[in-house]
Design an enzyme around this catalytic site. Structure first.
Site, mmCIF file in Angstrom:
data_model
loop_
_atom_site.group_PDB
_atom_site.id
_atom_site.type_symbol
_atom_site.label_atom_id
_atom_site.label_comp_id
_atom_site.label_asym_id
_atom_site.label_seq_id
_atom_site.Cartn_x
_atom_site.Cartn_y
_atom_site.Cartn_z
ATOM 1 N N GLY A 44 75.555 43.514 23.969
ATOM 2 C CA GLY A 44 74.240 43.666 24.581
ATOM 3 C C GLY A 44 74.172 44.927 25.416
ATOM 4 O O GLY A 44 73.663 44.914 26.527
ATOM 5 N N HIS A 45 74.697 46.019 24.850
ATOM 6 C CA HIS A 45 74.682 47.298 25.556
ATOM 7 C C HIS A 45 74.921 48.447 24.580
ATOM 8 O O HIS A 45 75.227 48.233 23.425
ATOM 9 C CB HIS A 45 75.751 47.324 26.658
ATOM 10 C CG HIS A 45 77.142 47.149 26.144
ATOM 11 N ND1 HIS A 45 77.756 45.919 26.083
ATOM 12 C CD2 HIS A 45 78.035 48.040 25.665
ATOM 13 C CE1 HIS A 45 78.967 46.064 25.594
ATOM 14 N NE2 HIS A 45 79.163 47.347 25.321
ATOM 15 N N ARG A 46 74.760 49.641 25.093
ATOM 16 C CA ARG A 46 75.161 50.873 24.418
ATOM 17 C C ARG A 46 75.857 51.712 25.466
ATOM 18 O O ARG A 46 76.085 51.243 26.583
ATOM 19 C CB ARG A 46 73.964 51.581 23.789
ATOM 20 C CG ARG A 46 72.851 51.932 24.751
ATOM 21 C CD ARG A 46 71.633 52.449 23.987
ATOM 22 N NE ARG A 46 70.459 52.459 24.833
ATOM 23 C CZ ARG A 46 69.870 53.557 25.296
ATOM 24 N NH1 ARG A 46 70.342 54.749 24.984
ATOM 25 N NH2 ARG A 46 68.796 53.470 26.059
#
Length: 127
Positions: A44-46
């Site tokens: 749930g990230h970059r």
């Protein structure tokens, strides 16, 4: 956008040996693995800077990627499949099999400031 590469694997009567050296386009600074996952979604990230290479060395899992222009889903179900995840790829990992072990190689050491947790927001419907 994230992309799959096949890792070189040598097979004979003794078993399989999969080689990672020179297979990823970065120097490896961090290695971690995820296992024992229930029905939760991970990731749930970059990133601002970090490139990652994800290999499900046991079992299987699914990885969703969105680079702000394209979306794609990858199933990692063999230890010779390696998913290269670029910094701009907002990603989530889910549908872990009970025996799944997802190993991740990273181009950077852990830095909380490198994480971007907000997904891409689209001005228009993507239907």
């Amino acid at each position: 956008m994230a992309s799959l590469i096949n890792l070189k694997t040598f097979t004979d009567k003794r078993g399989n040996l999969t080689v990672i050296e020179r297979a990823v386009p970065f120097d490896i600074k961090r290695i971690f693995y995820i296992y024992g996952v229930d029905d939760s979604e991970r990731g749930g990230h970059r990133h601002h800077k970090t490139i990652q290479a994800a290999i499900c060395i046991r079992g299987n899992c699914t990885i969703y990627n969105d680079n702000g222009r394209d979306e794609c889903t990858f199933v990692l179900d063999s230890p010779d499949k390696c998913l290269l995840i670029r910094p701009e790829d907002w990603h989530t990992m889910y549908d872990f099999s009970e025996d799944a072990i997802l190993m991740v190689l990273a181009s950077e050491y852990f830095d909380a400031n490198d994480y971007i947790s907000t997904p891409y927001v689209y001005q228009y419907s993507r239907v």
